[in-house]
Write a protein that holds these residues in place. Structure first.
Motif, PDB file in Angstrom:
ATOM      1  N   GLY A   1      25.938-105.317 -25.283  1.00 53.07           N
ATOM      2  CA  GLY A   1      27.315-105.209 -24.815  1.00 53.07           C
ATOM      3  C   GLY A   1      27.426-105.119 -23.303  1.00 53.07           C
ATOM      4  O   GLY A   1      26.441-105.202 -22.575  1.00 53.07           O
ATOM      5  N   TRP A   2      28.641-104.961 -22.844  1.00 56.27           N
ATOM      6  CA  TRP A   2      28.890-104.881 -21.400  1.00 56.27           C
ATOM      7  C   TRP A   2      28.480-103.540 -20.807  1.00 56.27           C
ATOM      8  O   TRP A   2      28.157-103.461 -19.625  1.00 56.27           O
ATOM      9  N   LEU A   3      28.507-102.475 -21.633  1.00 53.34           N
ATOM     10  CA  LEU A   3      28.318-101.118 -21.101  1.00 53.34           C
ATOM     11  C   LEU A   3      27.175-100.392 -21.807  1.00 53.34           C
ATOM     12  O   LEU A   3      27.374 -99.348 -22.436  1.00 53.34           O
ATOM     13  N   PRO A   4      25.950-100.896 -21.700  1.00 51.12           N
ATOM     14  CA  PRO A   4      24.806-100.211 -22.329  1.00 51.12           C
ATOM     15  C   PRO A   4      24.382 -99.001 -21.493  1.00 51.12           C
ATOM     16  O   PRO A   4      24.884 -98.780 -20.379  1.00 51.12           O
ATOM     17  N   ALA A   5      23.465 -98.217 -22.019  1.00 50.79           N
ATOM     18  CA  ALA A   5      22.964 -97.051 -21.274  1.00 50.79           C
ATOM     19  C   ALA A   5      22.331 -97.489 -19.967  1.00 50.79           C
ATOM     20  O   ALA A   5      22.502 -96.840 -18.925  1.00 50.79           O
TER      21      ALA A   5
ATOM     22  N   ALA B   1      38.450-105.989  -7.970  1.00 45.73           N
ATOM     23  CA  ALA B   1      37.742-107.258  -7.795  1.00 45.73           C
ATOM     24  C   ALA B   1      36.509-107.066  -6.918  1.00 45.73           C
ATOM     25  O   ALA B   1      35.449-107.647  -7.183  1.00 45.73           O
ATOM     26  N   ALA B   2      36.644-106.237  -5.873  1.00 41.82           N
ATOM     27  CA  ALA B   2      35.495-105.942  -5.008  1.00 41.82           C
ATOM     28  C   ALA B   2      34.394-105.247  -5.799  1.00 41.82           C
ATOM     29  O   ALA B   2      33.199-105.543  -5.620  1.00 41.82           O
ATOM     30  N   ALA B   3      34.787-104.313  -6.686  1.00 44.70           N
ATOM     31  CA  ALA B   3      33.794-103.632  -7.529  1.00 44.70           C
ATOM     32  C   ALA B   3      33.073-104.625  -8.430  1.00 44.70           C
ATOM     33  O   ALA B   3      31.855-104.528  -8.633  1.00 44.70           O
ATOM     34  N   ALA B   4      33.814-105.602  -8.966  1.00 40.07           N
ATOM     35  CA  ALA B   4      33.204-106.614  -9.831  1.00 40.07           C
ATOM     36  C   ALA B   4      32.231-107.490  -9.050  1.00 40.07           C
ATOM     37  O   ALA B   4      31.119-107.788  -9.522  1.00 40.07           O
ATOM     38  N   LEU B   5      32.611-107.888  -7.847  1.00 42.07           N
ATOM     39  CA  LEU B   5      31.727-108.731  -7.024  1.00 42.07           C
ATOM     40  C   LEU B   5      30.467-107.980  -6.615  1.00 42.07           C
ATOM     41  O   LEU B   5      29.364-108.543  -6.627  1.00 42.07           O
ATOM     42  N   VAL B   6      30.624-106.708  -6.263  1.00 40.51           N
ATOM     43  CA  VAL B   6      29.454-105.891  -5.900  1.00 40.51           C
ATOM     44  C   VAL B   6      28.518-105.750  -7.089  1.00 40.51           C
ATOM     45  O   VAL B   6      27.277-105.828  -6.945  1.00 40.51           O
ATOM     46  N   GLU B   7      29.078-105.569  -8.281  1.00 37.79           N
ATOM     47  CA  GLU B   7      28.239-105.418  -9.472  1.00 37.79           C
ATOM     48  C   GLU B   7      27.501-106.718  -9.790  1.00 37.79           C
ATOM     49  O   GLU B   7      26.308-106.694 -10.180  1.00 37.79           O
ATOM     50  N   THR B   8      28.176-107.846  -9.637  1.00 38.66           N
ATOM     51  CA  THR B   8      27.503-109.133  -9.831  1.00 38.66           C
ATOM     52  C   THR B   8      26.352-109.295  -8.857  1.00 38.66           C
ATOM     53  O   THR B   8      25.251-109.737  -9.227  1.00 38.66           O
TER      54      THR B   8
ATOM     55  N   ASN C   1      21.050-104.011 -18.015  1.00 32.08           N
ATOM     56  CA  ASN C   1      21.031-104.904 -19.183  1.00 32.08           C
ATOM     57  C   ASN C   1      22.441-105.245 -19.664  1.00 32.08           C
ATOM     58  O   ASN C   1      22.606-105.852 -20.725  1.00 32.08           O
ATOM     59  N   GLY C   2      23.446-104.825 -18.902  1.00 31.78           N
ATOM     60  CA  GLY C   2      24.816-105.049 -19.328  1.00 31.78           C
ATOM     61  C   GLY C   2      25.600-105.925 -18.364  1.00 31.78           C
ATOM     62  O   GLY C   2      25.017-106.666 -17.561  1.00 31.78           O
TER      63      GLY C   2
ATOM     64  N   ALA D   1      32.914-101.796 -28.712  1.00 30.60           N
ATOM     65  CA  ALA D   1      32.896-102.279 -30.092  1.00 30.60           C
ATOM     66  C   ALA D   1      32.854-103.801 -30.153  1.00 30.60           C
ATOM     67  O   ALA D   1      32.078-104.384 -30.923  1.00 30.60           O
ATOM     68  N   VAL D   2      33.661-104.452 -29.339  1.00 32.57           N
ATOM     69  CA  VAL D   2      33.751-105.916 -29.381  1.00 32.57           C
ATOM     70  C   VAL D   2      32.491-106.569 -28.837  1.00 32.57           C
ATOM     71  O   VAL D   2      31.947-107.524 -29.418  1.00 32.57           O
ATOM     72  N   THR D   3      31.982-106.054 -27.711  1.00 34.75           N
ATOM     73  CA  THR D   3      30.840-106.714 -27.057  1.00 34.75           C
ATOM     74  C   THR D   3      29.498-106.421 -27.728  1.00 34.75           C
ATOM     75  O   THR D   3      28.495-107.060 -27.414  1.00 34.75           O
ATOM     76  N   THR D   4      29.486-105.453 -28.646  1.00 39.22           N
ATOM     77  CA  THR D   4      28.244-105.185 -29.391  1.00 39.22           C
ATOM     78  C   THR D   4      28.343-105.636 -30.843  1.00 39.22           C
ATOM     79  O   THR D   4      27.437-105.391 -31.638  1.00 39.22           O
ATOM     80  N   ALA D   5      29.448-106.280 -31.183  1.00 38.47           N
ATOM     81  CA  ALA D   5      29.689-106.647 -32.590  1.00 38.47           C
ATOM     82  C   ALA D   5      28.666-107.633 -33.116  1.00 38.47           C
ATOM     83  O   ALA D   5      28.395-107.667 -34.321  1.00 38.47           O
TER      84      ALA D   5
END
Length: 568
Positions: free
Chosen positions: A524-528, A433-440, A532-533, A515-519
């Motif tokens: 998607g969530w994990l671009p290069a 959760a801390a990693a998610a908050l830091v990324e946000t 942008n993700g 696959a799902v987030t770029t469909a």
């Protein structure tokens, strides 16, 4: 005595129980006086082995790219395949240790493969004909088939070697302590903590010193240091032979497991007796020596108890009844494995969550401002910082947490193994959760025209380090302590199997998310470019998975019946 077979065992005892010679060896195991030199040598071996192995594993993908000139995709595939094989080989090593060779012999034989593999990979980095020529003017000659053969041959020799060592060394070290002796039993708990520290300290040294030497001095020099470390460890291990308490294997534990299922199935229509005392455990005079570690009967999985029901007919009196009658202890050993399975299953997802430190945590760090003052912090070095936090937490746990817990719970261990594993799984949740908050926060900072410092990753690493200390040490001890005596190496290897499967689970989750987030045509969530993700969404996903994993774990842990030995 059987006239045909020469068997001196009582006719009331099934012929598939351990022989008298094997059990005598097991009973004499602790007649040898305890020597602190034995666990000290084993801990030193593990420390040096950790340096040697990590000196190859941590930087292998870089070596494949810079020296063998492989592509990014092929390098990743090679490392993935090697890692998968490396974490699967301990299962084979454990089977050999429990069934045929014993822990000491398995470790000794594995060391030979290990040393040869390290020497070959060192030679391949040193001798020009065993590696491609250096790149010139943007042209990089590819490696020949023979050069790949030499490299892969050395890597898989290392896999075989480390698999045997990892499966046998920890159980061998734990076998040095007699649980019947309160002082030795208490010291064994410290042994697991020190073993955990030895592994991580070796990783830390390799991740800082050896990696720098390989990339800034010479690859052959770095690999050579790994080889020297293992040779020193091997010599010390062999010199310490007179001090070890060595327990010989008692035959295939898998055969006993199958027998329980076969016997219970054949007698599925037989009624169970009113009391468990009527179930078969051999006669008192001989069974106590043939089955030195009797287990207390439990009421779970009652259908398996039918394997221990004595049926008075001609078939069960026949000397070939080995697949019709089992002891209560044999049945209880199978029950232990069944109880352990759901606990082990949660280990897979916990390990998958922990593996984020080697992938997405590093990718997040690379996207942050790596400058702290005038010093640039490589994102991968945060894993070394985590090792430091682990070592601090180990000392804190053993010197403060456990003594306080002993005072309040009255338990000599302070917290039970299941409780410590639960704390570890629980702490994985706030770390992710801390990693998610830091990324946000990082994404908002980027959109505002500046970037977040990599120092803000420290909280997630600190919490995850604490989680690993609670859970990692407890899992090592749990799979050893709960295992049937004849399967301690195999059950200890379950943790490595969980790590292997966790790697593939993590890969599957990444692939599904991509696959799902770029469909629908987005990045998607994990671009290069992570700017942008939504790597924060990915961390929240793993937070949710960890919550579910914790709930599942607690549901099974609360109902778990701890093994009880009633006769030693």
């Amino acid at each position: 005595m059987d006239a045909e077979t020469g068997d001196t065992r009582s006719p009331l005892l099934p012929h598939h129980l351990p022989s008298q010679t094997q059990v005598s060896s097991a009973n004499q195991h602790y007649n040898k006086p305890f020597s602190w030199k034995a666990p000290a040598i084993i801990l030193g071996f593990e420390f040096l082995e950790s340096i040697a192995y990590s000196g190859i594993a941590l930087n292998l993908v870089v070596y494949l790219g810079t020296v063998l000139h492989g592509t990014t995709a092929s390098n990743a595939a090679t490392v993935d395949a090697w890692n998968g094989a490396t974490f699967l080989t301990p299962v084979l090593g454990a089977f050999l240790a429990d069934t045929y060779w014993g822990k000491y012999k398995t470790a000794a034989i594995s060391i030979i493969f290990y040393v040869v593999g390290l020497l070959i990979i060192t030679a391949s980095a040193l001798i020009p004909s065993l590696r491609p020529a250096s790149c010139e003017g943007g042209s990089c000659p590819p490696a020949t088939g023979f050069q790949y053969f030499v490299l892969f041959g050395s890597l898989y020799l290392i896999s075989i070697g480390t698999g045997g060592v990892k499966s046998a060394l920890l159980p061998l070290g734990a076998d040095q302590y007699n649980d019947a002796n309160p002082e030795e039993s208490k010291s064994k708990q410290l042994f697991f903590s020190w073993f955990f520290m030895a592994v991580n300290l070796g990783v830390f040294i390799s991740g800082t010193v050896l990696v720098w030497i390989q990339q800034n001095v010479a690859w052959s020099f770095g690999f050579g240091i790994s080889s020297i470390c293992l040779v020193i460890a091997a010599v010390a291990f062999l010199v310490g032979t007179p001090f070890y308490r060595v327990q010989l294997p008692t035959g295939s534990p898998l055969k006993s497991i199958v027998m329980v299922f076969v016997a219970s199935f054949k007698k599925r229509r037989v009624a169970l007796p009113a009391g468990s005392t009527l179930l078969f455990e051999g006669d008192d005079a001989e069974s106590s020596s043939i089955v030195p570690n009797k287990l207390e009967h439990t009421d779970e999985f009652r259908c398996l108890d039918k394997a221990a029901v004595v049926v008075e007919d001609q078939e069960t009196k026949d000397r070939h009844r080995t697949w019709l009658l089992c002891t209560v202890t044999q049945v209880e050993e199978v029950k232990i494995l069944i109880r352990m399975l759901p606990i082990w299953f949660t280990c897979v997802f916990y390990s998958a969550a922990m593996s984020q430190t080697a992938t997405t945590f590093i990718q997040q760090g690379n996207a942050m401002n790596t400058k702290i003052g005038s010093f640039s912090v490589p994102a991968a070095s945060m894993n070394s910082a985590e090792v430091i936090f682990m070592l601090v937490w180990v000392v804190f746990q053993d010197s403060i947490v456990i003594p306080i817990a002993r005072r309040y719970t009255g338990n000599p261990m302070g917290l039970t193994l299941l409780q410590r594993m639960g704390v570890g799984r629980l702490l994985a949740i706030p770390s992710l959760a801390a990693a998610a908050l830091v990324e946000t926060w990082r994404l908002r900072s980027v959109r505002a025209g500046h970037n977040l410092s990599i120092g803000w990753q420290l909280p997630q690493f600190v919490i995850l380090a604490c989680s690993d200390v609670f859970c990692g040490i407890a899992q090592l001890e749990f799979f050893y302590a709960e295992a049937p005596a004849s399967m301690r190496s195999l059950c200890s290897a379950f943790q490595f199997l969980a790590m292997s499967l966790a790697y593939y689970v993590n890969t599957l989750v990444v692939s599904l998310v991509a696959a799902v987030t770029t469909a629908w045509g987005g990045q998607g969530w994990l671009p290069a470019d992570l700017n942008n993700g939504h790597l924060d969404y990915y961390f929240w996903l793993w937070t949710g998975i960890s919550v579910v994993n914790y709930v599942v774990y607690m549901a099974f842990a609360r109902r778990y019946t701890v093994k009880k030995v009633v006769c030693q």
